[in-house]
Design an enzyme around this catalytic site. Structure first.
Site, short mmCIF file in Angstrom:
data_model
loop_
_atom_site.label_atom_id
_atom_site.label_comp_id
_atom_site.label_asym_id
_atom_site.label_seq_id
_atom_site.Cartn_x
_atom_site.Cartn_y
_atom_site.Cartn_z
N SER A 119 0.81 -1.20 0.00
CA SER A 119 0.00 0.00 0.00
C SER A 119 0.85 1.25 0.00
CB SER A 119 -0.90 -0.01 1.23
OG SER A 119 -0.12 -0.16 2.37
N SER A 125 7.36 -1.96 -6.53
CA SER A 125 7.95 -3.00 -5.73
C SER A 125 7.06 -4.28 -5.46
CB SER A 125 8.48 -2.46 -4.49
OG SER A 125 8.17 -1.77 -3.60
N GLY A 126 7.15 -18.44 4.66
CA GLY A 126 6.12 -20.04 5.17
C GLY A 126 7.03 -20.83 6.05
N LEU A 127 9.40 -26.70 11.14
CA LEU A 127 9.36 -26.87 12.54
C LEU A 127 8.89 -25.51 13.08
CD1 LEU A 127 12.52 -28.72 12.48
CD2 LEU A 127 10.64 -29.55 13.77
N SER A 130 5.79 -22.51 9.35
CA SER A 130 4.83 -21.50 8.89
C SER A 130 5.03 -20.21 9.68
CB SER A 130 3.39 -22.01 9.05
OG SER A 130 3.12 -22.33 10.39
N ASP A 191 3.83 -20.29 18.23
CA ASP A 191 4.95 -20.48 17.29
C ASP A 191 5.51 -19.14 16.82
OD1 ASP A 191 4.63 -23.17 17.51
OD2 ASP A 191 3.85 -23.52 15.50
N1 ATP Z 1 9.98 -21.32 3.76
C1 ATP Z 1 8.71 -21.38 3.33
N2 ATP Z 1 8.39 -20.99 2.08
C2 ATP Z 1 7.10 -21.04 1.66
N3 ATP Z 1 6.05 -21.48 2.38
C3 ATP Z 1 6.32 -21.90 3.61
C4 ATP Z 1 7.66 -21.88 4.16
N4 ATP Z 1 7.60 -22.36 5.41
C5 ATP Z 1 6.30 -22.68 5.64
N5 ATP Z 1 5.53 -22.41 4.56
C6 ATP Z 1 4.05 -22.61 4.47
O1 ATP Z 1 3.63 -23.18 5.71
C7 ATP Z 1 3.04 -24.49 5.48
C8 ATP Z 1 3.40 -25.43 6.63
O2 ATP Z 1 2.75 -24.98 7.78
P1 ATP Z 1 2.29 -25.96 8.92
O3 ATP Z 1 1.81 -25.09 10.01
O4 ATP Z 1 1.38 -27.00 8.40
O5 ATP Z 1 3.66 -26.70 9.38
P2 ATP Z 1 4.78 -26.21 10.40
O6 ATP Z 1 4.58 -24.78 10.72
O7 ATP Z 1 6.10 -26.62 9.84
O8 ATP Z 1 4.54 -27.13 11.66
P3 ATP Z 1 3.80 -26.78 13.06
O9 ATP Z 1 2.76 -25.76 12.78
O10 ATP Z 1 3.21 -28.09 13.45
O11 ATP Z 1 4.88 -26.35 13.99
C9 ATP Z 1 3.62 -24.94 4.16
O12 ATP Z 1 2.78 -25.87 3.51
C10 ATP Z 1 3.69 -23.63 3.38
O13 ATP Z 1 2.42 -23.29 2.87
C1 MEV Z 2 -0.37 -27.68 17.36
C2 MEV Z 2 0.03 -26.30 17.84
O1 MEV Z 2 -0.16 -26.24 19.27
C3 MEV Z 2 1.52 -26.03 17.60
C4 MEV Z 2 2.00 -26.14 16.20
O2 MEV Z 2 3.43 -25.96 16.20
C5 MEV Z 2 -0.86 -25.29 17.18
C6 MEV Z 2 -0.81 -23.90 17.82
O3 MEV Z 2 -0.46 -23.76 18.99
O4 MEV Z 2 -1.17 -22.96 17.10
MG MG Z 3 2.80 -24.06 11.58
#
Ligand code: ATP
Ligand code: MEV
Ligand code: MG
Length: 381
Positions: A119, A125, A126, A127, A130, A191
């Site tokens: 805007s 000019s 995502g 363990l 996410s 997280d």
């Molecule tokens: N480096 C990245 N580049 C692009 N997208 C990403 C990246 N890291 C995470 N994502 C997005 O986040 C999604 C994974 O999120 P998800 O919350 O399911 O797993 P997590 O965060 O690794 O595990 P958790 O939430 O259990 O700790 C991927 O499918 C993608 O859409």
């Molecule tokens: C499963 C969960 O507890 C942790 C995911 O890393 C979900 C959350 O706290 O948002």
């Molecule tokens: Mg996640």
């Protein structure tokens, strides 16, 4: 690292720590001449996946910048209309079938980009991946928007990485939470909070307490390589909680007590070998109990059970981390464990096609590296 996940979404306390695995986000703003502005393009290069996506800025403007510009001083959620426009923009891209799960991360990126930077910039000019993704994106964009700045104080590791003040971190965290909502549906916020602030925290209903870990804690992380989706797993726990509300309330209550015990335990100073061993034994017992409760919630998986059985052969205790359903497993590495035994455990796990990492609990949070205008933050697992 997270202890007692899932219950935290339902209001129980949980403990989380950043580890020394990082998500890096590098942002380049290329100056454009006035007559080139109409041809400006936003490009997202996902290096780990070998995929590049691009959107003409004029198209983004038309699709997403129709809402009244509200500024980025305060994080706000993605409205249903905006979400629908983002989904339409993504439909124009051919995401390979095997990587379709990336679309949640792409949606979070487009929301954060257009809310924080899109805007205010000329059209030129995502363990906990996410959360790490949302924190690094929000932080990089807020830095480029001039709303977050380094305060100096070089971080312990590496060259050029600078710390960011508490209020700025708060803003990064609030925006990252809005991005997490797009990916997770109903995140607790644990997280993104530990990813932003680093170190180790106790988290309950949006409130964080910093924990001072008195002794180093090492963990083995085993990636089962089984794909899963946090949004679906969190939804599954909600469904089970609505089918068995009394029983599940007791499970969440037990998880809350475990988190409180873990928090006190990590802050306890242990000065000799005996005290450290007894502290580690208590931590292992709490991890074992937590894993049992997560099984009760229905988020374990046969691959996780295989890792638990393998590490137990070496008297080591493990629990799933994150949302479960596959993904990663944490194993406590006691201080007195010999390298030889650790190598044997890893060899046995890797012979079953799992992938192992050794991490130390208590990584850095969000930091800025001005040279490349890039940002990183500690991952959470
Ligand atoms: N480096 C990245 N580049 C692009 N997208 C990403 C990246 N890291 C995470 N994502 C997005 O986040 C999604 C994974 O999120 P998800 O919350 O399911 O797993 P997590 O965060 O690794 O595990 P958790 O939430 O259990 O700790 C991927 O499918 C993608 O859409
Ligand atoms: C499963 C969960 O507890 C942790 C995911 O890393 C979900 C959350 O706290 O948002
Ligand atoms: Mg996640």
């Amino acid at each position: 690292m997270e202890v007692c996940e899932h219950a935290v979404v339902h209001g129980s306390a949980a403990v989380a720590a950043a580890i020394d695995l990082y998500t890096r986000c590098s942002l380049r703003l290329l100056p454009l001449a006035d007559d080139e502005a109409g041809a400006a393009v936003l490009e997202l290069d996902l290096r780990d996946h070998g995929l590049t996506f691009s959107w003409p800025c004029a198209r983004l403007h038309e699709a997403l910048l129709t809402e009244e510009v509200a500024g980025a001083q305060e994080a706000r959620p993605c409205s249903p209309d905006r979400m629908a426009s983002i989904a339409r923009l993504l439909e124009e891209h051919e995401i390979p079938e095997a990587k379709v799960w990336l679309s949640a991360g792409l949606s979070a990126f487009l929301f954060l980009y257009t809310s924080i930077l899109g805007s205010d910039l000329p059209m030129g000019s995502g363990l906990g991946s996410s959360a790490a993704f949302c924190v690094s994106m929000s932080g990089a964009l807020l830095t480029a928007a001039g709303m977050v700045a380094a305060v100096g104080g070089i971080s312990s590791k590496g060259t050029g990485w600078e710390l960011v003040g508490k209020d700025d971190l708060e803003l990064v965290n609030q925006w990252a939470f809005q991005g997490e909502k797009i990916i997770h549906g109903k995140p607790s916020g644990i997280d993104n909070t530990v990813s932003t602030f680093g170190s180790m925290i106790k988290f309950k209903k949006g409130e964080l307490t910093n924990l001072k870990s008195r002794n180093p804690i090492k963990m083995l992380i085993t990636d089962t390589r089984v794909g899963r989706n946090t949004k679906a797993l969190v939804a599954g726990v909600f469904e089970r909680a609505s089918r068995h509300s009394d029983a599940m309330a007791s499970v969440f209550h037990a998880v809350n007590s475990i988190s409180e015990e873990v928090s006190s335990l990590v802050e306890l100073a242990a000065n000799d070998e005996i005290a450290i061993t007894s502290k580690e034994e208590k931590l292992a017992e709490l991890m074992e109990m937590n894993q049992g409760l997560l099984q009760c919630m229905g988020v374990s998986h046969s691959s996780i059970e295989t890792v638990l059985r393998t590490t137990l052969k070496f008297n080591l205790v493990s629990k799933l981390t994150g949302a479960g359903g596959g993904g990663c497993v944490l194993t406590l590495i006691p201080t007195l464990l010999s390298n030889l035994v650790l190598e044997k455990v890893i060899a046995e796990l890797e012979s079953q096609s799992f992938r192992c990492f050794i991490v130390e609990v208590g990584g850095q949070g969000f930091q800025v590296c001005q040279g490349g205008c890039s940002c990183f933050n500690g991952d959470v697992v």
